[in-house]
Design an enzyme around this catalytic site. Sequence first.
Site, PDB file in Angstrom:
ATOM      1  N   ALA A 152      16.427  15.405  -0.071  1.00  0.00           N
ATOM      2  CA  ALA A 152      16.721  14.733  -1.336  1.00  0.00           C
ATOM      3  C   ALA A 152      17.731  13.617  -1.127  1.00  0.00           C
ATOM      4  O   ALA A 152      18.945  13.836  -1.191  1.00  0.00           O
ATOM      5  CB  ALA A 152      17.227  15.747  -2.366  1.00  0.00           C
ATOM      6  N   LEU A 153      17.209  12.416  -0.883  1.00  0.00           N
ATOM      7  CA  LEU A 153      18.054  11.248  -0.616  1.00  0.00           C
ATOM      8  C   LEU A 153      17.875  10.167  -1.673  1.00  0.00           C
ATOM      9  O   LEU A 153      18.851   9.618  -2.183  1.00  0.00           O
ATOM     10  CB  LEU A 153      17.722  10.689   0.769  1.00  0.00           C
ATOM     11  CG  LEU A 153      18.495   9.449   1.236  1.00  0.00           C
ATOM     12  CD1 LEU A 153      19.988   9.763   1.348  1.00  0.00           C
ATOM     13  CD2 LEU A 153      17.960   8.964   2.583  1.00  0.00           C
ATOM     14  N   GLY A 190      16.627   3.277  -3.594  1.00  0.00           N
ATOM     15  CA  GLY A 190      15.592   3.754  -2.693  1.00  0.00           C
ATOM     16  C   GLY A 190      15.948   3.357  -1.271  1.00  0.00           C
ATOM     17  O   GLY A 190      16.520   4.142  -0.504  1.00  0.00           O
ATOM     18  N   TRP A 195      11.424  10.856  -6.421  1.00  0.00           N
ATOM     19  CA  TRP A 195      10.433  10.745  -5.343  1.00  0.00           C
ATOM     20  C   TRP A 195      10.737  11.747  -4.228  1.00  0.00           C
ATOM     21  O   TRP A 195      10.598  11.439  -3.043  1.00  0.00           O
ATOM     22  CB  TRP A 195      10.352   9.320  -4.790  1.00  0.00           C
ATOM     23  CG  TRP A 195       9.856   8.336  -5.794  1.00  0.00           C
ATOM     24  CD1 TRP A 195      10.566   7.345  -6.397  1.00  0.00           C
ATOM     25  CD2 TRP A 195       8.526   8.267  -6.337  1.00  0.00           C
ATOM     26  NE1 TRP A 195       9.775   6.668  -7.293  1.00  0.00           N
ATOM     27  CE2 TRP A 195       8.508   7.222  -7.276  1.00  0.00           C
ATOM     28  CE3 TRP A 195       7.353   9.004  -6.122  1.00  0.00           C
ATOM     29  CZ2 TRP A 195       7.379   6.874  -8.005  1.00  0.00           C
ATOM     30  CZ3 TRP A 195       6.220   8.661  -6.847  1.00  0.00           C
ATOM     31  CH2 TRP A 195       6.237   7.604  -7.772  1.00  0.00           C
ATOM     32  N   ARG A 253     -26.176   4.292  10.991  1.00  0.00           N
ATOM     33  CA  ARG A 253     -26.694   3.521   9.863  1.00  0.00           C
ATOM     34  C   ARG A 253     -27.626   2.418  10.350  1.00  0.00           C
ATOM     35  O   ARG A 253     -27.254   1.631  11.231  1.00  0.00           O
ATOM     36  CB  ARG A 253     -25.530   2.907   9.094  1.00  0.00           C
ATOM     37  CG  ARG A 253     -25.920   2.122   7.846  1.00  0.00           C
ATOM     38  CD  ARG A 253     -26.321   3.043   6.733  1.00  0.00           C
ATOM     39  NE  ARG A 253     -26.433   2.336   5.454  1.00  0.00           N
ATOM     40  CZ  ARG A 253     -26.744   2.915   4.317  1.00  0.00           C
ATOM     41  NH1 ARG A 253     -26.953   4.225   4.283  1.00  0.00           N
ATOM     42  NH2 ARG A 253     -26.833   2.214   3.199  1.00  0.00           N
ATOM     43  N   GLU A 283      10.377   6.639   3.854  1.00  0.00           N
ATOM     44  CA  GLU A 283      11.224   6.652   5.061  1.00  0.00           C
ATOM     45  C   GLU A 283      11.434   5.243   5.612  1.00  0.00           C
ATOM     46  O   GLU A 283      11.462   5.015   6.819  1.00  0.00           O
ATOM     47  CB  GLU A 283      10.654   7.590   6.126  1.00  0.00           C
ATOM     48  CG  GLU A 283      10.766   9.045   5.717  1.00  0.00           C
ATOM     49  CD  GLU A 283      10.445  10.001   6.854  1.00  0.00           C
ATOM     50  OE1 GLU A 283      10.845   9.716   8.005  1.00  0.00           O
ATOM     51  OE2 GLU A 283       9.803  11.024   6.583  1.00  0.00           O
ATOM     52  N   GLY A 284      11.578   4.299   4.701  1.00  0.00           N
ATOM     53  CA  GLY A 284      11.839   2.919   5.084  1.00  0.00           C
ATOM     54  C   GLY A 284      10.602   2.061   4.931  1.00  0.00           C
ATOM     55  O   GLY A 284       9.696   2.121   5.759  1.00  0.00           O
ATOM     56  N   SER A 341       7.990  -1.166   4.792  1.00  0.00           N
ATOM     57  CA  SER A 341       7.654  -2.081   5.890  1.00  0.00           C
ATOM     58  C   SER A 341       8.634  -3.250   5.980  1.00  0.00           C
ATOM     59  O   SER A 341       9.070  -3.624   7.077  1.00  0.00           O
ATOM     60  CB  SER A 341       6.228  -2.605   5.719  1.00  0.00           C
ATOM     61  OG  SER A 341       5.289  -1.571   5.948  1.00  0.00           O
TER      62      SER A 341
END
Length: 386
Positions: free
Chosen positions: A127-128, A134, A159, A269, A365-366, A368
């Site tokens: 929980a960060l 964010g 989140w 295909r 987690e960061g 882009s």
Amino acid sequence: MPDRSFLNWPFFEDRHRELATALEQWAARELGRIDHSDTDQACWDLVSALGRDGWLTHSAVPPEGGELDVRTLCLIRETLARHDGLADFAFAMQGLGTGAISLFGSDAQKAEWLPLTRSGQAISAFALTEPQSGSDVANSTMTATRDGEHFVLNGEKTWISNGGIADVYTLFARTGEAPGAKGLSAFVVPAGLPGFEVVERLETIAPHPLATLRFTDCRIPVHAMIGAPGEGFRIAMSVLDVFRSTVAAAALGFARRALDEALTRAKSRQIGGAPLSDLQMVQGHIADMALDVDAAALLVYRAAWTKDSGAPRVTREAAMAKLFATDHAQDVIDRAVQLFGGDGVKSGQTVERLYREIRALRIYEGASDVQRVVIARQTLGAHQGG
């Protein structure tokens, strides 16, 4: 079958190859048995199965001590993601959720929680994130105020993966030793305490248990702190430094599955009386997909190998791996959807599921663009020229 020749790269030892083979067999046998109609229950079932059969022992530092083996973590996440995105999520959160306890916790904290999370008897969460902070963790406003032998928690987290179903949360709050990042501390917070409320369950394009949490005068004992006061930011970044490479590995697993699905489609295909794979444009797409997969794998396992080889931090390597693997997995999956045509956007198709699964990995987690900032700062800082 996906390409497994990468296991012969010098990044790996025999134990990694043996683990990859065993997990591949386990995933093929067990994951199809999990009912995904109820996401919360599916997560419980997955954590239970992963714990029962020993895979969660790799999610924390061994009881006898040592370090997390990041190559093992990456191989597990890649393999699980290729089979089932929710299985990857379930495994990853057991590691991330208890990472601070495993790496920085007291003996008592480790003894209380790690046996439960390793065995699949308890679910963990990290929980960060807060509504207004964010990517900017230093802007966190949730407080932990000392009151005798307790801290009193007030504020919100959002989140939060496994929010609402977790038994234990690693939580970061402001204790005020200094402004900004240096005034944060980390805590072990069990679910169900008075003043701890799940205020909203969050729905996303790929079903996962996510929630917003609120703490109102929630009291936890002083010994719930992980590490020392003011070390929360360092602890959080150290945990993310380890697990960021594994996010890239999950993206790699999604990309490998998409490439495998695309190869099967292109060979089977028919168009104009010949396989789709005979078309030069299709071959160009396949070449680009294969290139993206191998380049991502090299970056992922370079970062993991570097950390396992004793590097104290792999901030640059992990950021590169996460940025490239997640962004290019999105490209690989998009091409796979295109090769499937209308079937590619049909609900229930594997490539349609992958298309929904991959998007979040470019954010959590960061994001882009944050990884680009990290890479640029690390590169500029290392440059010795004028």
